[in-house]
Design a protein around this motif. Structure first.
Motif, PDB file in Angstrom:
ATOM      1  N   SER A  60       0.837  -1.204   0.000  1.00  0.00           N
ATOM      2  CA  SER A  60       0.000   0.000   0.000  1.00  0.00           C
ATOM      3  C   SER A  60       0.863   1.241   0.000  1.00  0.00           C
ATOM      4  CB  SER A  60      -0.888   0.034   1.250  1.00  0.00           C
ATOM      5  OG  SER A  60      -1.690  -1.103   1.336  1.00  0.00           O
ATOM      6  N   ARG A  61       0.338   2.297  -0.564  1.00  0.00           N
ATOM      7  CA  ARG A  61       0.981   3.612  -0.549  1.00  0.00           C
ATOM      8  C   ARG A  61      -0.051   4.657  -0.934  1.00  0.00           C
ATOM      9  NH1 ARG A  61       0.551  -0.094  -3.785  1.00  0.00           N
ATOM     10  NH2 ARG A  61       2.733  -0.697  -3.950  1.00  0.00           N
ATOM     11  N   THR A  62       0.284   5.921  -0.652  1.00  0.00           N
ATOM     12  CA  THR A  62      -0.636   7.022  -0.981  1.00  0.00           C
ATOM     13  C   THR A  62      -0.363   7.532  -2.392  1.00  0.00           C
ATOM     14  OG1 THR A  62      -0.533   7.685   1.330  1.00  0.00           O
ATOM     15  CG2 THR A  62      -1.437   9.290  -0.213  1.00  0.00           C
ATOM     16  N   VAL A  63      -1.410   7.803  -3.141  1.00  0.00           N
ATOM     17  CA  VAL A  63      -1.296   8.523  -4.421  1.00  0.00           C
ATOM     18  C   VAL A  63      -2.408   9.577  -4.449  1.00  0.00           C
ATOM     19  CG1 VAL A  63      -0.202   6.649  -5.748  1.00  0.00           C
ATOM     20  CG2 VAL A  63      -2.694   6.798  -5.657  1.00  0.00           C
ATOM     21  N   LEU A  64      -2.336  10.466  -5.439  1.00  0.00           N
ATOM     22  CA  LEU A  64      -3.342  11.529  -5.527  1.00  0.00           C
ATOM     23  C   LEU A  64      -4.335  11.244  -6.643  1.00  0.00           C
ATOM     24  CD1 LEU A  64      -1.115  14.716  -5.063  1.00  0.00           C
ATOM     25  CD2 LEU A  64      -2.569  13.598  -3.355  1.00  0.00           C
ATOM     26  N   LEU A  65      -5.613  11.325  -6.309  1.00  0.00           N
ATOM     27  CA  LEU A  65      -6.669  11.204  -7.310  1.00  0.00           C
ATOM     28  C   LEU A  65      -6.617  12.434  -8.205  1.00  0.00           C
ATOM     29  CD1 LEU A  65      -9.352   9.701  -8.177  1.00  0.00           C
ATOM     30  CD2 LEU A  65     -10.528  11.352  -6.709  1.00  0.00           C
ATOM     31  N   PHE A  75      -5.243   8.052 -11.387  1.00  0.00           N
ATOM     32  CA  PHE A  75      -4.044   8.624 -10.753  1.00  0.00           C
ATOM     33  C   PHE A  75      -2.861   8.405 -11.686  1.00  0.00           C
ATOM     34  CE2 PHE A  75      -1.740   4.763  -9.623  1.00  0.00           C
ATOM     35  CZ  PHE A  75      -2.747   3.811  -9.664  1.00  0.00           C
ATOM     36  N   PHE A  76      -1.756   9.075 -11.400  1.00  0.00           N
ATOM     37  CA  PHE A  76      -0.576   8.997 -12.272  1.00  0.00           C
ATOM     38  C   PHE A  76       0.629   8.528 -11.487  1.00  0.00           C
ATOM     39  CE2 PHE A  76      -3.560  11.608 -14.431  1.00  0.00           C
ATOM     40  CZ  PHE A  76      -3.408  11.259 -15.757  1.00  0.00           C
ATOM     41  N   THR A  77       1.467   7.772 -12.171  1.00  0.00           N
ATOM     42  CA  THR A  77       2.630   7.205 -11.483  1.00  0.00           C
ATOM     43  C   THR A  77       3.639   6.699 -12.498  1.00  0.00           C
ATOM     44  OG1 THR A  77       3.270   5.768  -9.648  1.00  0.00           O
ATOM     45  CG2 THR A  77       1.720   4.825 -11.252  1.00  0.00           C
ATOM     46  N   ASN A  78       4.651   5.998 -11.978  1.00  0.00           N
ATOM     47  CA  ASN A  78       5.661   5.379 -12.828  1.00  0.00           C
ATOM     48  C   ASN A  78       5.260   3.911 -13.051  1.00  0.00           C
ATOM     49  OD1 ASN A  78       8.099   3.815 -13.390  1.00  0.00           O
ATOM     50  ND2 ASN A  78       9.165   5.758 -13.115  1.00  0.00           N
ATOM     51  N   SER A  81       7.369   1.271 -11.336  1.00  0.00           N
ATOM     52  CA  SER A  81       7.469   1.269  -9.874  1.00  0.00           C
ATOM     53  C   SER A  81       6.892  -0.032  -9.321  1.00  0.00           C
ATOM     54  CB  SER A  81       6.678   2.459  -9.310  1.00  0.00           C
ATOM     55  OG  SER A  81       5.292   2.298  -9.597  1.00  0.00           O
ATOM     56  N   ILE A  82       6.981  -0.205  -8.022  1.00  0.00           N
ATOM     57  CA  ILE A  82       6.437  -1.421  -7.402  1.00  0.00           C
ATOM     58  C   ILE A  82       4.945  -1.539  -7.721  1.00  0.00           C
ATOM     59  CG2 ILE A  82       5.875  -2.490  -5.159  1.00  0.00           C
ATOM     60  CD1 ILE A  82       8.619  -1.355  -4.178  1.00  0.00           C
ATOM     61  N   LYS A  83       4.200  -0.430  -7.521  1.00  0.00           N
ATOM     62  CA  LYS A  83       2.747  -0.472  -7.781  1.00  0.00           C
ATOM     63  C   LYS A  83       2.446  -0.654  -9.260  1.00  0.00           C
ATOM     64  CE  LYS A  83       2.697   4.107  -6.723  1.00  0.00           C
ATOM     65  NZ  LYS A  83       4.031   4.320  -7.309  1.00  0.00           N
ATOM     66  N   GLY A  84       3.277   0.009 -10.120  1.00  0.00           N
ATOM     67  CA  GLY A  84       3.047  -0.064 -11.563  1.00  0.00           C
ATOM     68  C   GLY A  84       3.199  -1.495 -12.060  1.00  0.00           C
ATOM     69  N   GLU A 139      13.980   6.649 -11.182  1.00  0.00           N
ATOM     70  CA  GLU A 139      13.503   5.298 -11.518  1.00  0.00           C
ATOM     71  C   GLU A 139      12.769   4.842 -10.276  1.00  0.00           C
ATOM     72  OE1 GLU A 139      16.829   2.870 -12.706  1.00  0.00           O
ATOM     73  OE2 GLU A 139      17.533   4.419 -14.075  1.00  0.00           O
ATOM     74  N   GLN A 140      11.501   5.260 -10.182  1.00  0.00           N
ATOM     75  CA  GLN A 140      10.756   5.129  -8.930  1.00  0.00           C
ATOM     76  C   GLN A 140      10.801   3.708  -8.379  1.00  0.00           C
ATOM     77  OE1 GLN A 140       6.375   5.639  -8.805  1.00  0.00           O
ATOM     78  NE2 GLN A 140       6.758   7.355  -7.445  1.00  0.00           N
ATOM     79  N   SER A 141      11.052   3.600  -7.105  1.00  0.00           N
ATOM     80  CA  SER A 141      11.088   2.358  -6.314  1.00  0.00           C
ATOM     81  C   SER A 141      12.403   1.584  -6.445  1.00  0.00           C
ATOM     82  CB  SER A 141       9.919   1.413  -6.624  1.00  0.00           C
ATOM     83  OG  SER A 141       8.696   2.097  -6.675  1.00  0.00           O
ATOM     84  N   GLN A 142      13.353   2.077  -7.283  1.00  0.00           N
ATOM     85  CA  GLN A 142      14.658   1.419  -7.389  1.00  0.00           C
ATOM     86  C   GLN A 142      15.610   2.019  -6.355  1.00  0.00           C
ATOM     87  OE1 GLN A 142      15.419  -1.167  -9.405  1.00  0.00           O
ATOM     88  NE2 GLN A 142      13.219  -1.082  -9.882  1.00  0.00           N
TER      89      GLN A 142
HETATM   90  C1  LIG Z   1       0.225  12.699  -0.057  1.00  0.00           C
HETATM   91  C2  LIG Z   1       1.012  11.842  -1.015  1.00  0.00           C
HETATM   92  C3  LIG Z   1       0.695  11.859  -2.359  1.00  0.00           C
HETATM   93  C4  LIG Z   1       1.397  11.045  -3.267  1.00  0.00           C
HETATM   94  N1  LIG Z   1       1.006  11.036  -4.573  1.00  0.00           N
HETATM   95  C5  LIG Z   1       1.628  10.202  -5.435  1.00  0.00           C
HETATM   96  C6  LIG Z   1       1.136  10.074  -6.782  1.00  0.00           C
HETATM   97  O1  LIG Z   1       0.126  10.675  -7.184  1.00  0.00           O
HETATM   98  N2  LIG Z   1       1.816   9.242  -7.610  1.00  0.00           N
HETATM   99  C7  LIG Z   1       2.905   8.535  -7.198  1.00  0.00           C
HETATM  100  O2  LIG Z   1       3.479   7.810  -8.005  1.00  0.00           O
HETATM  101  N3  LIG Z   1       3.366   8.608  -5.934  1.00  0.00           N
HETATM  102  C8  LIG Z   1       2.744   9.426  -5.044  1.00  0.00           C
HETATM  103  N4  LIG Z   1       3.184   9.497  -3.735  1.00  0.00           N
HETATM  104  C9  LIG Z   1       4.345   8.659  -3.336  1.00  0.00           C
HETATM  105  C10 LIG Z   1       3.861   7.216  -3.088  1.00  0.00           C
HETATM  106  O3  LIG Z   1       3.186   7.138  -1.842  1.00  0.00           O
HETATM  107  C11 LIG Z   1       4.988   6.177  -3.152  1.00  0.00           C
HETATM  108  O4  LIG Z   1       6.019   6.495  -2.239  1.00  0.00           O
HETATM  109  C12 LIG Z   1       5.606   6.064  -4.546  1.00  0.00           C
HETATM  110  O5  LIG Z   1       4.631   6.173  -5.561  1.00  0.00           O
HETATM  111  C13 LIG Z   1       6.332   4.720  -4.697  1.00  0.00           C
HETATM  112  O6  LIG Z   1       5.413   3.675  -4.458  1.00  0.00           O
HETATM  113  P1  LIG Z   1       5.735   2.137  -4.832  1.00  0.00           P
HETATM  114  O7  LIG Z   1       7.197   1.931  -4.584  1.00  0.00           O
HETATM  115  O8  LIG Z   1       4.853   1.339  -3.923  1.00  0.00           O
HETATM  116  O9  LIG Z   1       5.357   1.964  -6.279  1.00  0.00           O
HETATM  117  C14 LIG Z   1       2.478  10.258  -2.803  1.00  0.00           C
HETATM  118  C15 LIG Z   1       2.790  10.248  -1.444  1.00  0.00           C
HETATM  119  C16 LIG Z   1       2.070  11.020  -0.572  1.00  0.00           C
HETATM  120  C17 LIG Z   1       2.408  10.969   0.903  1.00  0.00           C
END
Ligand SMILES: Cc1cc2nc3c(=O)[nH]c(=O)nc-3n(C[C@H](O)[C@H](O)[C@H](O)COP(=O)(O)O)c2cc1C
Length: 213
Positions: A60-65, A75-78, A81-84, A139-142
């Motif tokens: 689990s982790r936080t992302v932004l809607l 939501f947007f991400t890499n 990454s682990i979640k991706g 390189e997110q999560s590396q």
């Molecule tokens: C308030 C908040 C908002 C975040 N928003 C995002 C987001 O929109 N996208 C994202 O990739 N990571 C976001 N992060 C960072 C993630 O929580 C996380 O550290 C990162 O995405 C790596 O996650 P993973 O290694 O599980 O893939 C946010 C963290 C916080 C605390």
């Protein structure tokens, strides 16, 4: 100093009666998101995203809607990454909107799909330049040997992209969580909370039920 582990708040200003919930859970979610924003909840669009790795373990982790419509929660991400990687291998996803200060949470379960590349391009173009460069640098999560190395990469990329738009990295983009279940939780007095759950039937219609607290 108060003990944070023994604090006990009795919730309960607002009931969530059957007639308080709209028939369309997406419309209901929008209403609650607006309420959270009006109530100055800090980052009301922050949601905890849970995924399941290929070996079956959750994370689990936080992302932004960033958008919500009839398709789902975006939501947007890499993507690497682990979640991706987890979502590409197994689209099962769960979201929690933890609006503690207003005694509410919304729980979503569904299936996450990458959004169209054009949509990711469109959103990436609206991001601040620093965030765009960071998306290339990280390189997110590396693992990385030091913070200095990351900052050095940023400096190099600032030179590389000097005077031109920063393109979206290939492995950065959106996911949309298409919900099959959405639960609205309202804290009530004596832990007799209100829970209204919507489940999408095979017909596509939303069916609602009340759950015990
Ligand atoms: C308030 C908040 C908002 C975040 N928003 C995002 C987001 O929109 N996208 C994202 O990739 N990571 C976001 N992060 C960072 C993630 O929580 C996380 O550290 C990162 O995405 C790596 O996650 P993973 O290694 O599980 O893939 C946010 C963290 C916080 C605390």
């Amino acid at each position: 100093m108060s003990d944070p582990l023994s604090q006990h708040t009795d919730y309960g200003q607002l009931p969530l009666g059957d007639s308080d919930v709209l028939d369309d859970p997406i419309a209901q979610f929008r209403l609650w998101l607006a309420n959270a924003s009006d109530a100055s909840v800090y980052e009301p669009n922050a949601m905890v995203l849970s995924t399941v790795d290929v070996d079956g373990s959750p994370s689990s982790r936080t992302v932004l809607l960033r958008a919500i419509d009839e398709t789902g929660f975006e939501f947007f991400t890499n993507y690497s990454s682990i979640k991706g990687r987890a979502l590409i291998a197994n689209p099962a996803a769960a979201l929690v909107f933890p609006w503690y200060s207003i005694h509410r949470q919304v729980l979503v379960r569904g299936s996450a799909q990458p959004v169209a590349a054009a949509l990711s391009d469109q959103y990436f173009a609206t991001r601040p330049r620093g965030s765009q460069i960071a998306a290339h640098a990280s390189e997110q999560s590396q693992p990385i040997a030091s913070r200095a190395l990351l900052e050095q990469r940023v400096t190099e990329l600032e030179h590389e992209f000097d005077g031109r738009d920063v393109p979206r990295p290939d492995d950065w983009g959106g996911f949309v969580v298409e919900p099959h279940t959405i639960e609205f939780w309202q804290g009530r007095s004596s832990r007799l909370h209100d829970r209204v759950r919507f489940m999408r039937a095979a017909s596509g219609e939303w069916e609602r039920m009340r759950l015990q607290p």
